[in-house]
Design a protein around this motif. Structure first.
Motif, mmCIF file in Angstrom:
data_model
loop_
_atom_site.group_PDB
_atom_site.id
_atom_site.type_symbol
_atom_site.label_atom_id
_atom_site.label_comp_id
_atom_site.label_asym_id
_atom_site.label_seq_id
_atom_site.Cartn_x
_atom_site.Cartn_y
_atom_site.Cartn_z
ATOM 1 N N TYR A 71 -8.419 -0.903 7.711
ATOM 2 C CA TYR A 71 -8.451 -2.360 7.908
ATOM 3 C C TYR A 71 -9.892 -2.777 8.193
ATOM 4 O O TYR A 71 -10.616 -2.084 8.923
ATOM 5 N N LEU A 97 2.824 -0.349 8.669
ATOM 6 C CA LEU A 97 2.503 1.040 8.345
ATOM 7 C C LEU A 97 3.316 2.001 9.210
ATOM 8 O O LEU A 97 3.876 2.988 8.718
ATOM 9 N N ILE A 140 -5.092 4.862 5.124
ATOM 10 C CA ILE A 140 -5.192 3.404 4.977
ATOM 11 C C ILE A 140 -5.974 2.789 6.134
ATOM 12 O O ILE A 140 -5.792 3.173 7.293
ATOM 13 N N MET A 190 -10.775 6.701 3.258
ATOM 14 C CA MET A 190 -9.488 6.018 3.094
ATOM 15 C C MET A 190 -9.235 5.713 1.618
ATOM 16 O O MET A 190 -10.160 5.567 0.815
ATOM 17 N N GLU A 191 -7.970 5.602 1.293
ATOM 18 C CA GLU A 191 -7.562 5.296 -0.077
ATOM 19 C C GLU A 191 -7.417 3.800 -0.305
ATOM 20 O O GLU A 191 -7.531 3.322 -1.446
ATOM 21 N N ALA A 192 -7.111 3.054 0.757
ATOM 22 C CA ALA A 192 -6.836 1.622 0.628
ATOM 23 C C ALA A 192 -7.256 0.902 1.905
ATOM 24 O O ALA A 192 -7.209 1.487 2.996
ATOM 25 N N HIS A 239 -5.761 -3.853 -5.811
ATOM 26 C CA HIS A 239 -4.948 -2.958 -4.970
ATOM 27 C C HIS A 239 -4.598 -1.656 -5.683
ATOM 28 O O HIS A 239 -3.928 -0.794 -5.107
ATOM 29 N N PHE A 270 0.820 -1.214 0.000
ATOM 30 C CA PHE A 270 0.000 0.000 0.000
ATOM 31 C C PHE A 270 0.853 1.264 0.000
ATOM 32 O O PHE A 270 0.593 2.207 -0.753
ATOM 33 N N TYR A 322 -0.343 5.218 -1.171
ATOM 34 C CA TYR A 322 -1.479 5.484 -0.299
ATOM 35 C C TYR A 322 -1.008 5.952 1.079
ATOM 36 O O TYR A 322 0.001 5.480 1.605
#
Length: 267
Positions: free
Chosen positions: A117, A138, A115, A176-178, A262, A107, A112
């Motif tokens: 979960y 991260l 991020i 969020m982007e991812a 992704h 990611f 990104y």
């Protein structure tokens, strides 16, 4: 001993376990845990039927089940895909911590920064370690996880509803982007939510397990593949080892399978 049989990966796992046991001339008894059928019921029945071993393939490894298993000490128990967290109860699993770190790296290298979960059902002792590895991966790259979405079951509809609520309640510029989903069926649900909310390609999605649907052209899900045949064989070897030499735990590497999900295709 299983639960969450609506998760396609559980059926794939059950098929491999029964196949390998039959090759060794063993028959299988399936004990399906549910709100109506508790660990106490399952392990009491296993004891009464004088089974040769217990292979725990469930998603929720509670302290109750561990305590009951320890009380029935003449029946070997091996846990798959979760750290038992208890001395004397070996586990066989993919290294979820390292997998999480690899997905975090993917990611961040993709550019990104916002991020999140998506987690599955909580339990007293799941010990998947995917979340911990992802979070650490991260942080090592200077990024704090922005969002954690929760679901009650490993079901497509749960993943879909969870992300839809997030999209409906979060301004577009703050989303969020991812997102790393704890398993593939949640990721599939998340991608369905993006479709339903006219947001396809606006959040990068990665799953875990590599179920058959992940490679469908409708999803092209990037995911983390577990070495299923190897892990099942290792777990059965530990169950059948009379000498006790194999009563050790095992963490195995897996493989990140890159497809298309992704990659964001829309800002």
């Amino acid at each position: 001993v299983m639960d969450e049989l609506s998760n396609p990966y559980q059926l794939k796992l059950l098929n491999e376990v029964t196949r390998q046991l039959q090759l060794k001339s063993y028959s299988s008894l399936l004990l399906n845990l549910s709100s109506e059928y508790s660990p106490a019921n399952a392990l009491t029945l296993a004891d009464q039927l004088q089974v040769d071993g217990l292979l725990f393939l469930g998603t929720t490894l509670t302290h109750e089940l561990i305590n009951l298993a320890q009380n029935i000490k003449h029946i070997p128990l091996v846990v798959m895909f979760r750290n038992s967290g208890t001395a004397g109860i070996p586990f066989v699993s993919t290294d979820g911590f390292q997998a999480g770190r690899e997905i975090a790296e993917l990611f961040v290298e993709s550019g990104y920064r916002n991020i999140g979960y998506m987690a599955g059902p909580t339990s007293e002792s799941t010990e998947l370690r995917r979340f911990e590895g992802f979070k650490e991966g991260l942080l090592e790259r200077g990024i704090a996880m922005s969002t954690v979405l929760k679901t009650g079951h490993y079901q497509r509809i749960e993943g879909m509803q969870s992300l839809m609520k997030y999209l409906e309640s979060t301004p577009r510029e703050q989303r969020m982007e991812a997102m790393f989903c704890e398993n593939d069926i949640l990721a599939i649900g998340a991608m369905d939510a993006l479709l339903a909310c006219h947001a396809v390609g606006k959040i990068a999605i990665v799953g875990f397990d590599d179920i058959e649907l992940a490679s469908s052209p409708a999803y092209e899900l990037t995911t983390f593949r577990q070495p299923l045949e190897f892990l099942v064989g290792a777990a059965i070897d530990r169950l059948l080892d009379i000498s006790g030499n194999e009563r050790t735990s095992l963490l195995s590497p897996g493989a990140l399978i890159l497809r298309a999900s992704h990659k964001r295709t829309a800002a």
